[in-house]
Design a protein around this motif. Structure first.
Motif, PDB file in Angstrom:
ATOM      1  N   MET A   1      12.237 -15.066  25.579  1.00 31.09           N
ATOM      2  CA  MET A   1      11.873 -15.844  27.014  1.00 31.09           C
ATOM      3  C   MET A   1      12.040 -14.804  28.028  1.00 31.09           C
ATOM      4  O   MET A   1      11.027 -14.940  28.838  1.00 31.09           O
ATOM      5  CB  MET A   1      12.743 -16.958  27.323  1.00 31.09           C
ATOM      6  N   ALA A   2      13.008 -13.800  27.996  1.00 33.32           N
ATOM      7  CA  ALA A   2      12.943 -12.930  29.079  1.00 33.32           C
ATOM      8  C   ALA A   2      11.672 -11.983  28.981  1.00 33.32           C
ATOM      9  O   ALA A   2      11.222 -11.761  30.137  1.00 33.32           O
ATOM     10  CB  ALA A   2      14.222 -12.078  28.823  1.00 33.32           C
TER      11      ALA A   2
ATOM     12  N   LEU B   1       8.688 -12.879  27.738  1.00 32.84           N
ATOM     13  CA  LEU B   1       7.501 -13.593  28.226  1.00 32.84           C
ATOM     14  C   LEU B   1       7.424 -13.717  29.519  1.00 32.84           C
ATOM     15  O   LEU B   1       6.464 -13.848  30.057  1.00 32.84           O
ATOM     16  CB  LEU B   1       7.502 -14.926  27.270  1.00 32.84           C
ATOM     17  N   THR B   2       8.622 -14.082  30.247  1.00 30.72           N
ATOM     18  CA  THR B   2       8.597 -14.116  31.548  1.00 30.72           C
ATOM     19  C   THR B   2       8.630 -12.890  32.524  1.00 30.72           C
ATOM     20  O   THR B   2       8.759 -12.970  33.733  1.00 30.72           O
ATOM     21  CB  THR B   2       9.650 -15.322  32.132  1.00 30.72           C
ATOM     22  N   SER B   3       8.866 -11.650  31.927  1.00 30.61           N
ATOM     23  CA  SER B   3       9.175 -10.510  32.661  1.00 30.61           C
ATOM     24  C   SER B   3       7.831  -9.989  33.537  1.00 30.61           C
ATOM     25  O   SER B   3       8.065  -8.994  34.221  1.00 30.61           O
ATOM     26  CB  SER B   3       9.586  -9.301  31.709  1.00 30.61           C
ATOM     27  N   GLY B   4       6.616 -10.515  33.042  1.00 32.46           N
ATOM     28  CA  GLY B   4       5.710  -9.925  33.773  1.00 32.46           C
ATOM     29  C   GLY B   4       4.968  -8.668  32.834  1.00 32.46           C
ATOM     30  O   GLY B   4       4.184  -8.064  33.284  1.00 32.46           O
TER      31      GLY B   4
ATOM     32  N   GLY C   1       6.618 -16.373  21.651  1.00 36.66           N
ATOM     33  CA  GLY C   1       6.289 -17.613  21.772  1.00 36.66           C
ATOM     34  C   GLY C   1       6.956 -18.391  20.622  1.00 36.66           C
ATOM     35  O   GLY C   1       7.724 -19.474  20.586  1.00 36.66           O
TER      36      GLY C   1
ATOM     37  N   ALA D   1      10.996 -18.003  20.909  1.00 35.68           N
ATOM     38  CA  ALA D   1      11.415 -18.528  22.048  1.00 35.68           C
ATOM     39  C   ALA D   1      12.021 -20.189  21.765  1.00 35.68           C
ATOM     40  O   ALA D   1      12.662 -20.480  22.299  1.00 35.68           O
ATOM     41  CB  ALA D   1      10.509 -18.582  23.309  1.00 35.68           C
TER      42      ALA D   1
END
Length: 66
Positions: free
Chosen positions: A12-13, A15-18, A30, A33
């Protein structure tokens, strides 16, 4: 930096890090996660590579899934 000890928050980190991810990397992360099953050695290796490549803390499962 503190190492990730669970693969789900690590995925998740990423995927959401940009970070700019390739489609296969995003699909892989995905899946990780939301999957509580233990990782295979190949999955652990790829997760470690991706975390390092994008400058996130390392993944260390302490051999729990070996």
């Amino acid at each position: 930096m503190t190492a990730f000890t669970d693969h789900r928050p690590a995925a998740m980190a990423l995927l959401t890090s940009g970070a700019t991810l390739r489609p296969r990397e995003g699909q892989f992360l995905g899946g990780l996660a939301f999957d509580a099953n233990p990782l295979t050695q190949k999955q652990r290796d790829w997760l470690r590579i991706l975390l390092d490549r994008h400058g996130l803390p390392p993944f260390s499962d302490g051999g729990a899934n070996a």
